[in-house]
Scaffold this motif. Structure first.
Motif, mmCIF file in Angstrom:
data_model
loop_
_atom_site.group_PDB
_atom_site.id
_atom_site.type_symbol
_atom_site.label_atom_id
_atom_site.label_comp_id
_atom_site.label_asym_id
_atom_site.label_seq_id
_atom_site.Cartn_x
_atom_site.Cartn_y
_atom_site.Cartn_z
ATOM 1 N N ARG A 28 15.573 10.532 -19.571
ATOM 2 C CA ARG A 28 15.260 9.344 -20.249
ATOM 3 C C ARG A 28 15.262 8.139 -19.677
ATOM 4 N NH1 ARG A 28 17.180 6.478 -23.375
ATOM 5 N NH2 ARG A 28 15.970 4.598 -23.858
ATOM 6 N N ALA A 29 15.100 7.687 -18.926
ATOM 7 C CA ALA A 29 15.711 6.024 -18.217
ATOM 8 C C ALA A 29 15.863 5.101 -19.097
ATOM 9 C CB ALA A 29 14.823 5.596 -17.358
ATOM 10 N N PRO A 30 16.956 4.158 -18.868
ATOM 11 C CA PRO A 30 17.170 3.189 -19.734
ATOM 12 C C PRO A 30 16.309 1.863 -20.049
ATOM 13 C CG PRO A 30 18.992 3.467 -18.803
ATOM 14 C CD PRO A 30 17.976 4.190 -17.497
ATOM 15 N N GLY A 31 15.691 2.493 -21.654
ATOM 16 C CA GLY A 31 14.618 1.185 -21.786
ATOM 17 C C GLY A 31 13.848 1.771 -21.557
ATOM 18 N N GLN A 56 13.301 0.927 -31.329
ATOM 19 C CA GLN A 56 14.350 0.404 -32.138
ATOM 20 C C GLN A 56 15.959 0.953 -30.955
ATOM 21 O OE1 GLN A 56 14.259 -0.911 -35.674
ATOM 22 N NE2 GLN A 56 12.180 -1.210 -34.781
ATOM 23 N N LEU A 57 16.209 1.121 -30.622
ATOM 24 C CA LEU A 57 16.990 2.010 -30.130
ATOM 25 C C LEU A 57 18.175 0.972 -29.552
ATOM 26 C CD1 LEU A 57 18.714 4.465 -29.254
ATOM 27 C CD2 LEU A 57 17.097 4.405 -27.123
ATOM 28 N N ASP A 58 17.957 0.303 -28.493
ATOM 29 C CA ASP A 58 18.152 -0.654 -27.972
ATOM 30 C C ASP A 58 18.863 -1.344 -28.668
ATOM 31 O OD1 ASP A 58 19.749 -2.268 -25.498
ATOM 32 O OD2 ASP A 58 18.944 -3.811 -26.145
ATOM 33 N N ALA A 59 18.474 -1.643 -29.969
ATOM 34 C CA ALA A 59 19.459 -2.940 -30.798
ATOM 35 C C ALA A 59 20.034 -1.870 -31.637
ATOM 36 C CB ALA A 59 17.803 -3.785 -32.032
ATOM 37 N N PRO A 65 29.911 0.543 -29.845
ATOM 38 C CA PRO A 65 30.642 0.640 -28.257
ATOM 39 C C PRO A 65 29.902 0.849 -27.309
ATOM 40 C CG PRO A 65 31.280 1.973 -30.402
ATOM 41 C CD PRO A 65 30.119 1.906 -30.781
ATOM 42 N N ALA A 66 28.744 1.336 -26.930
ATOM 43 C CA ALA A 66 27.751 1.674 -25.826
ATOM 44 C C ALA A 66 27.304 0.565 -25.418
ATOM 45 C CB ALA A 66 27.198 2.518 -26.364
ATOM 46 N N GLY A 67 27.215 -1.228 -26.615
ATOM 47 C CA GLY A 67 26.511 -2.282 -26.240
ATOM 48 C C GLY A 67 25.436 -1.940 -25.587
ATOM 49 N N GLY A 68 24.527 -1.647 -26.068
ATOM 50 C CA GLY A 68 22.913 -1.669 -25.185
ATOM 51 C C GLY A 68 22.305 0.327 -24.230
ATOM 52 N N ASP A 69 21.755 0.034 -23.843
ATOM 53 C CA ASP A 69 20.406 1.939 -23.540
ATOM 54 C C ASP A 69 21.285 1.936 -21.922
ATOM 55 O OD1 ASP A 69 19.324 4.105 -22.958
ATOM 56 O OD2 ASP A 69 17.394 3.258 -23.685
ATOM 57 N N ASN A 70 22.148 2.040 -21.688
ATOM 58 C CA ASN A 70 22.438 1.859 -20.309
ATOM 59 C C ASN A 70 22.667 3.288 -19.522
ATOM 60 O OD1 ASN A 70 22.602 -1.297 -20.743
ATOM 61 N ND2 ASN A 70 25.719 -0.730 -21.732
ATOM 62 N N ALA A 71 22.397 3.703 -18.677
ATOM 63 C CA ALA A 71 22.801 4.021 -17.669
ATOM 64 C C ALA A 71 23.727 4.737 -17.714
ATOM 65 C CB ALA A 71 21.898 4.332 -16.407
ATOM 66 N N ASP A 72 24.311 6.240 -17.874
ATOM 67 C CA ASP A 72 25.293 6.588 -17.015
ATOM 68 C C ASP A 72 25.692 6.935 -15.958
ATOM 69 O OD1 ASP A 72 23.607 9.114 -17.006
ATOM 70 O OD2 ASP A 72 24.534 10.075 -18.381
ATOM 71 N N SER A 74 24.483 9.392 -14.284
ATOM 72 C CA SER A 74 23.682 10.257 -13.385
ATOM 73 C C SER A 74 22.611 9.831 -13.474
ATOM 74 C CB SER A 74 23.209 11.754 -14.012
ATOM 75 O OG SER A 74 22.497 10.670 -15.879
ATOM 76 N N GLY A 75 22.197 7.922 -13.733
ATOM 77 C CA GLY A 75 21.488 6.841 -13.302
ATOM 78 C C GLY A 75 19.947 7.249 -15.229
ATOM 79 N N PHE A 76 20.136 8.095 -15.277
ATOM 80 C CA PHE A 76 19.351 8.717 -17.050
ATOM 81 C C PHE A 76 20.022 7.773 -18.119
ATOM 82 C CE2 PHE A 76 17.812 11.487 -14.203
ATOM 83 C CZ PHE A 76 16.102 11.382 -14.015
ATOM 84 N N SER A 77 19.956 7.580 -19.454
ATOM 85 C CA SER A 77 20.623 7.253 -20.252
ATOM 86 C C SER A 77 21.243 8.693 -21.145
ATOM 87 C CB SER A 77 19.316 6.405 -21.516
ATOM 88 O OG SER A 77 19.601 6.208 -22.454
ATOM 89 N N PRO A 78 22.026 7.885 -21.479
ATOM 90 C CA PRO A 78 22.711 9.102 -22.190
ATOM 91 C C PRO A 78 21.602 9.836 -23.723
ATOM 92 C CG PRO A 78 23.689 7.144 -22.144
ATOM 93 C CD PRO A 78 22.621 6.846 -21.619
ATOM 94 N N TYR A 79 21.438 9.672 -23.834
ATOM 95 C CA TYR A 79 20.304 9.202 -24.890
ATOM 96 C C TYR A 79 19.008 9.791 -24.807
ATOM 97 C CZ TYR A 79 23.728 6.799 -26.853
ATOM 98 O OH TYR A 79 24.823 5.601 -27.155
ATOM 99 N N PRO A 80 18.583 11.315 -24.286
ATOM 100 C CA PRO A 80 17.989 12.331 -24.099
ATOM 101 C C PRO A 80 16.192 11.735 -24.834
ATOM 102 C CG PRO A 80 18.903 13.633 -24.824
ATOM 103 C CD PRO A 80 19.718 12.241 -25.281
ATOM 104 N N GLY A 81 15.115 12.225 -23.516
ATOM 105 C CA GLY A 81 13.986 11.469 -24.219
ATOM 106 C C GLY A 81 13.516 12.652 -25.364
ATOM 107 N N ASN A 82 12.970 12.817 -26.400
ATOM 108 C CA ASN A 82 12.227 13.296 -27.277
ATOM 109 C C ASN A 82 11.039 14.235 -27.036
ATOM 110 O OD1 ASN A 82 11.415 14.913 -29.674
ATOM 111 N ND2 ASN A 82 11.236 12.933 -31.381
#
Length: 86
Positions: A28-31, A56-59, A65-72, A74-82
């Motif tokens: 999943r891409a951030p945002g 709700q995720l970014d808020a 400590p992550a400070g937002g939905d930022n890419a790792d 790999s270029g993707f979000s560390p939070y995979p898409g459901n």
């Protein structure tokens, strides 16, 4: 159609690991407007793995400590898409 290829593999993993429940996810891409599978951890030490809706995720992550939905790296979000396949 792709789900029909992924579901047998997920069932096999679930059986091998004796899982009661399992989820399929995608990168999943951030945002991106897709819910994300996340582990929420409480100060008490308890945790749960849940879907957090994209609106709700970014808020939620802004307060972590992550400070937002930022890419790792790999270029993707560390939070995979459901993909809503349990």
């Amino acid at each position: 159609v792709l789900a029909f290829k992924a579901i047998p593999a997920a069932l096999g993993v679930s059986e091998r690991l004796n899982l009661v429940m399992n989820s399929l996810t995608v990168p999943r891409a951030p945002g991106e407007a897709t819910g994300a599978i996340c582990t929420l951890k409480h100060k008490s030490g308890t945790s749960m793995v849940i879907n957090v809706e994209y609106n709700q995720l970014d808020a939620l992550l802004q307060e972590s400590p992550a400070g937002g939905d930022n890419a790792d790296a790999s270029g993707f979000s560390p939070y995979p898409g459901n993909v809503n396949t349990l």
